[in-house]
Design a protein around this motif. Sequence first.
Motif, mmCIF file in Angstrom:
data_model
loop_
_atom_site.group_PDB
_atom_site.id
_atom_site.type_symbol
_atom_site.label_atom_id
_atom_site.label_comp_id
_atom_site.label_asym_id
_atom_site.label_seq_id
_atom_site.Cartn_x
_atom_site.Cartn_y
_atom_site.Cartn_z
ATOM 1 N N SER D 252 -30.206 -10.250 9.852
ATOM 2 C CA SER D 252 -30.220 -11.336 10.725
ATOM 3 C C SER D 252 -30.055 -10.611 12.197
ATOM 4 O O SER D 252 -29.278 -11.516 13.040
ATOM 5 C CB SER D 252 -28.995 -12.315 10.295
ATOM 6 N N GLY D 253 -30.628 -9.701 12.443
ATOM 7 C CA GLY D 253 -30.474 -9.137 13.986
ATOM 8 C C GLY D 253 -29.282 -7.869 14.046
ATOM 9 O O GLY D 253 -28.965 -7.557 13.028
ATOM 10 N N LEU D 254 -28.895 -7.834 15.036
ATOM 11 C CA LEU D 254 -28.069 -6.615 15.371
ATOM 12 C C LEU D 254 -26.556 -6.915 14.584
ATOM 13 O O LEU D 254 -26.112 -8.140 14.715
ATOM 14 C CB LEU D 254 -27.857 -6.633 16.973
ATOM 15 N N GLU D 255 -26.339 -5.682 14.300
ATOM 16 C CA GLU D 255 -24.826 -5.824 13.317
ATOM 17 C C GLU D 255 -24.153 -4.751 13.875
ATOM 18 O O GLU D 255 -24.583 -3.566 14.433
ATOM 19 C CB GLU D 255 -25.146 -5.648 11.921
ATOM 20 N N PHE D 256 -22.741 -4.662 13.556
ATOM 21 C CA PHE D 256 -21.835 -3.612 13.877
ATOM 22 C C PHE D 256 -21.294 -3.168 12.698
ATOM 23 O O PHE D 256 -20.719 -3.876 11.964
ATOM 24 C CB PHE D 256 -20.833 -4.056 15.004
ATOM 25 N N ARG D 257 -21.722 -2.031 12.461
ATOM 26 C CA ARG D 257 -20.772 -1.506 11.112
ATOM 27 C C ARG D 257 -19.692 -0.469 11.417
ATOM 28 O O ARG D 257 -20.078 0.432 12.190
ATOM 29 C CB ARG D 257 -21.966 -0.678 10.416
ATOM 30 N N SER D 258 -18.966 -0.459 10.599
ATOM 31 C CA SER D 258 -17.474 0.462 10.529
ATOM 32 C C SER D 258 -17.202 0.656 9.294
ATOM 33 O O SER D 258 -17.737 0.115 8.169
ATOM 34 C CB SER D 258 -16.620 -0.063 11.310
ATOM 35 N N THR D 259 -16.527 1.847 9.017
ATOM 36 C CA THR D 259 -16.209 2.099 7.728
ATOM 37 C C THR D 259 -14.943 1.096 7.265
ATOM 38 O O THR D 259 -15.029 0.577 6.030
ATOM 39 C CB THR D 259 -15.314 3.482 7.772
ATOM 40 N N LEU D 260 -14.164 0.641 8.098
ATOM 41 C CA LEU D 260 -13.086 -0.229 7.788
ATOM 42 C C LEU D 260 -13.379 -1.494 7.464
ATOM 43 O O LEU D 260 -12.986 -2.023 6.647
ATOM 44 C CB LEU D 260 -12.050 0.008 8.886
ATOM 45 N N PRO D 265 -22.289 -9.132 11.954
ATOM 46 C CA PRO D 265 -23.101 -9.638 12.879
ATOM 47 C C PRO D 265 -23.252 -10.109 14.303
ATOM 48 O O PRO D 265 -22.288 -10.577 14.580
ATOM 49 C CB PRO D 265 -23.721 -11.000 11.894
ATOM 50 N N VAL D 266 -23.801 -9.387 15.212
ATOM 51 C CA VAL D 266 -23.693 -9.702 16.691
ATOM 52 C C VAL D 266 -24.896 -9.772 17.228
ATOM 53 O O VAL D 266 -25.285 -9.172 18.206
ATOM 54 C CB VAL D 266 -22.723 -8.472 17.236
ATOM 55 N N PRO D 267 -25.472 -10.814 16.769
ATOM 56 C CA PRO D 267 -26.918 -11.201 17.373
ATOM 57 C C PRO D 267 -26.826 -11.632 18.743
ATOM 58 O O PRO D 267 -25.961 -12.114 19.130
ATOM 59 C CB PRO D 267 -27.364 -12.114 16.408
ATOM 60 N N GLY D 268 -27.548 -11.140 19.659
ATOM 61 C CA GLY D 268 -27.446 -11.639 21.227
ATOM 62 C C GLY D 268 -26.571 -11.039 21.765
ATOM 63 O O GLY D 268 -25.874 -11.463 23.001
ATOM 64 N N LEU D 269 -25.879 -9.982 21.552
ATOM 65 C CA LEU D 269 -24.662 -9.398 22.295
ATOM 66 C C LEU D 269 -25.577 -8.369 23.384
ATOM 67 O O LEU D 269 -25.938 -7.649 23.009
ATOM 68 C CB LEU D 269 -23.850 -8.471 21.324
ATOM 69 N N SER D 270 -25.381 -8.978 24.445
ATOM 70 C CA SER D 270 -26.150 -8.521 25.430
ATOM 71 C C SER D 270 -25.464 -7.031 25.818
ATOM 72 O O SER D 270 -24.279 -6.826 25.942
ATOM 73 C CB SER D 270 -25.944 -9.195 26.724
#
Lengths: 442, 296, 279, 357
Positions: D252-260, D265-270
């Motif tokens: 669904s667009g940009l995501e932020f992945r971390s191990t923890l 989901p961060v769609p539209g995070l400029s």
Amino acid sequence: MPAKDIVSPDRRSLLKAAGAAAALSLAGRIPEAEAQAPVTLRAMTLQRAPLQMKAYEAMVKGFEAVNRNIKVEVLPVSQTDLWPKLAAAYAGGDVPDLVMQITSENAVSLHGQGLLQPVDDVVRALGEADFEPAAQNLFKDKGSYFAVPASNNCVSLLWYRKDLLGEAGLAPPQTWEQLVNVARRLTKGDKYGASMPYGKTAMTNSITWTLVYQAGGRIIAPDNSVVFNSDATVAVLEFLKEMHPFMPPGVNRYDFSDVLNAYVQGTSATCMYTGRAIVNVNNENPSIADHISCVPFPLRSLDRPWWSGAFESLIVPKAAKNAAAAKLFAAWNFKLDTYVEFINATPGHQIPMLKSVLASPDYLSHPLLVKYRKELDVTIDTLSKAHATAKPDDKSPLIVKAGEIQNSGIFAETIQRVVIEGEAPRRAAAWGQDRIARLMRG
Amino acid sequence: MLPSTLRDQALGYALLAPSLLLLGGLLGWPLIQAVLLSFYDMHPLTRRVIYVGLENYTDIFEDDMFWRAFANNFVWLAGSLFLQIGGGVVVALLLNRTFIGRGIARSLILFPYLMPVLVAALVWRWMLDDIHGIVNYAWIGMGLKRIDWLSTMPNAMVTVIVVGSWRVFPFVVIAVLARLQSIPQQLYEAAEVDGASRWSQFWDVTMPQIANVLSVIVLLRAIWDFREFDLIFLMTGGGPVIGTTTLPLLVYKEAFELFKMGKALAIAVVMMLCMLVLIAAYLRSVRNAPASEEIR
Amino acid sequence: MKSLPMRLAGLAATGFTWLLVLAVTFPLLWMLGTAFKRPTELFAKPPTFFPHAPTLQNFVDVLEQTKFTIYATNSLIVATVTTLFVLVVATLGAHAMVSFKLMGRHVVARALLLCYMLPTTAVLIPIYLMIAGLGLANSLSGLIVAYTSLTLPFALWLMRAFFAGIPPEIEAAALIDGASRLRAFVDVVLPQALPGIVTTGVFSFLICWNEYLYSLVMINDDRTRTLPTGIMGTLVNGYAIEWGMVMAAATMMSVPLLLVFLFLQRYVVQGFGAGAVKG
Amino acid sequence: MTEIALKSVQKKFGADVYAVENLDLIIAKGEFLTLLGPSGCGKTTTLRMIAGLETLTSGEIHFNDKRIDQLAPGQRNVAMVFQNYALYPHLNVRGNLEYPLKKRGVPRDQRQTMVAATAKMLQIEELLDRRPRQLSGGQQQRVALGRAMIRDPAVFLFDEPLSNLDAQLRATMRAELVRLHLRLGKTMVYVTHDQLEAMTMSTRIAVMYKGRLQQIDTPAAIYSRPANRFVAGFVGTPTMNFVEGVFSDGASGLEFRSTLLPTIPVPGLSGAKAGMAADVGFRSEHVVLGQGAAQAEVSVIEALGHETLVLLTAGADEIAVRTRPDIALRVGEKVRFDAAIDQLHFFAKTDGNRIGG
């Protein structure tokens, strides 16, 4: 300056000194300008006991009263400090106008460096012939006087305690050997047989000449080479070492005052000193005043007599700013009343160098000199045979570095090496020879 | 009108100027002269000055007198440092305790430091007098053999070291005492809880705390004692023979007794070089001492 | 409550401390004792500690037979003038070094340290030549110049440590309150530096009062001699050491100083701790 | 009322050590501005430059429209309160209060009324004849304040004035300073490293770090929208939690992945784009325990009474959590947790700046 201004109505002041001063000024030696401008005369002296200083005060007062444009400052300096003081004064361009009662070695050395003005005019004005012949001989170099003989004193005397020697059945010693024996016999517990200097001091340095000459040696040969390392020197060192146990424990640091003190306080039965013993005993320990006497200092061998005199003189440095005034005051030194007052400030210590004064009742009438007339005669007699260390006999040339040698402390160190550190006399003499040779080169 | 910063700077330099001028004129210039003149032969009476290059230096290095004085200087230095630091620390520790009359004791202990050198020398010479001195009297009274304190070796050196240390050890006492008083009492309490003995409390708590101060004191005293003249001169004059002649005394002797000004100055220059080494050591120790940020 | 052995040990330590203190001060006491003794008692066996028949004769003799008062006056003049002069110069200089960020101040600090530690004997000769060149040989002014060279580096050094110990905010506060730099110095820095100034003054006075070598070399005239060379020249290098008189002179030379010190002790001890050691 | 403007102000110590680098700052009239930062950040240097105690290497400082950076401190009409109070030890309290008046040539009788008034206001009347060393820390503080107030300066400067006081007194003084600001309405610049002081007293806070201005804003904005990772980490107790991760393109667009944390989901995070490394930050009060996909072990529990702080460990990451005091947890227990998705802050790994609005 008219002569009559100087002559006071007092009978004694009619004597020659005032006349000499007048003669000097009349001879036009003082330029008009200098005579007018106020001048401060700086006169250094090496005799500075309180009474002597008082005598100087009187002398200066009389002089200033006559010479209203001259002020005299007397600068007392100890024998030990003389050389450093002169070095500093010359280095700083602050040279005294006149040095009074300087001992002969130092006067000769200053002359040897070409630092002194001729003082023939003063000597002539005082009457050359009136001076002791030895003094004339000593201070006249190439026909010209470089110092005015002022007084003499005789360290070459052995003071002894008549009572102690008598109790032990001893006669006053005439030879070193006898002296060692006397000293040994009279050393008991807290009492010691003799007192002589072994310190790194002016007295140790100055008597070494005498002992070496008495032993038949020299320090500087007539050809100016150093001959300190000799059998004579070795004999002196051995003699001193032999004597050492019979002296007070602090003797390794003794200077003039200590040597005399030990005798005056009764710690030592004999001591090597000038006639000052008379006045010090009478002031500080009158209980032994009737038991003191002296003989000429014992010789190494009776067939080789040699005694020294200090031959104190007045000198005018070339660098003096007020030379003419200095000469005027030099002549004034001999004005009979104050001269005698000065000489007799330490009765028996200073001996006049003018024959006329020596014979004058003004001088001889001092009560202590009357009381100790015999000791005074011994002193005068010894001095009449004495020489200056810088000119051990009439024929020898002047030892022009006598002052440097004496003040360098090499003598005292050589003696201490043997007596304190136990070095072999021969080695110590060689060491001293090397040191003196270095000094002569410089 | 000047901007304030420049005005401030100008004022600063103006305040500093007298100090700088005096230091330069009274020490800088003479120092340069001393170095220059050490290459000349100079007679103080005749004021004759001859260029001799390095001769004065080769002269002193070949002269065993110089090396004796050099050695004496270090014997004197080491002995004095040992005595005054050791004694100073002990006395400081004693005075740090609470006891009757502590205030008076602390004042009294300072007196030697305030005695003029001349007075100190004379009093001791009197006490050490061969016949009438109290020291020998007490010494002999204890059944010991009379001792010549000042004119045989090594006695003379030991005596001047003792007297010298006696005179200056109060300096060490005060400095150490000041430091001791700032040691937190908790450190001792902690050590006591840990079962440390008095002795180990001293080594493990006190010593580390005063070590810094001590190192600075040692160097400071070293620099001052290295150049000591007055006391030795007045006590022994450098004797017996040259037993207590240190470099400053040799300088005096060469210059004013033997009239070898150039040689005297050469010795002085060598002395100064030795001092420079000490000063460098001092600077380093000060830089390492956390308490002081004086010189950076 | 401490245990008995502990208290005994403490008592022993106290006793030892006092013994040590008395031993250290003994020479001073012996000097005082001797000064009041008559010549006969001086050499008495066994020696006495307290004079049996105290006398002021030694003091009278010193004052009458020597120029002690003149020497003392000279010493006082030389020491006072030098001290005041050096204090003014060093106070200004130390303030400049501490609270102005001047270019080259570190170099100056180094140079100062070097000056502080120079061997006196090394510069004695050139300084003497210079003073003589100024026409000041054999005069008190010459000695003042020489003693300035001895005390100034020391005074600057000590004073610098004192000024460094004054919180700089105090001066800053005064500046913000409207004072000029000079005014702030006078109003708030100087009062803070007072203990340091007193300490430095005491020590510089002591240095001048004690100094022997320069005075020995520079002064020929008996009327311009200072106490150390005066006493040495007349009483010690004389024809007889009279220990009673010597000790009387020594007493007069040192005891007033000790009294002044006791008076200023608080300052001076502070000075030792703060300045002298910190370097 | 005075506006202070710092224009491109720089301060260098030595050849190339910047204490303050290129600082532009406008302090509004009547504002209480706090310079906040760790020690060595340049805040005190900045204050001292405003006072005139430090010179500027370059740049200008203006009070209203007047350039003042060349003026001597006394000519700037500022007052300063120092950390150690800098009272004149040799003067009594009266003397300390009078000193600035004397320097300004205020006549004697007028001085006396002013001293009386100030002393009354600060309740130090009975201390007037004492020396500073006879005063307690709080009393000294008041005298220092009084000395600053008495001559009615245009600007007040405070250099960590409360740091030498104990905690209780500090709280009292904070309130008092705020009241003082309200009453006098003067421009005040306050330097501290204590964020509590900054947050409670300031109109605005300027956070500084390594000689640079990091962010200037109201306390609330600094807390809720830190401009970079430094500010985010520096402001707030306990420190904001950070977890490393990477942006990537998801369904669904940009995501932020971390191990923890579970994928966010961060769609539209400029400013964010796939492949960019970043830290996600979230404050302890925005963590919810007992739910969510992330799991960690309880390592420390601190019960504060009104709330409980819990420290979680998960691998190398530590997460601080503020929670209700009645929560039942044991050390060593594994718990689930979740971070409120609308309270996340992203900071670029490269420069630490905030990503998105």
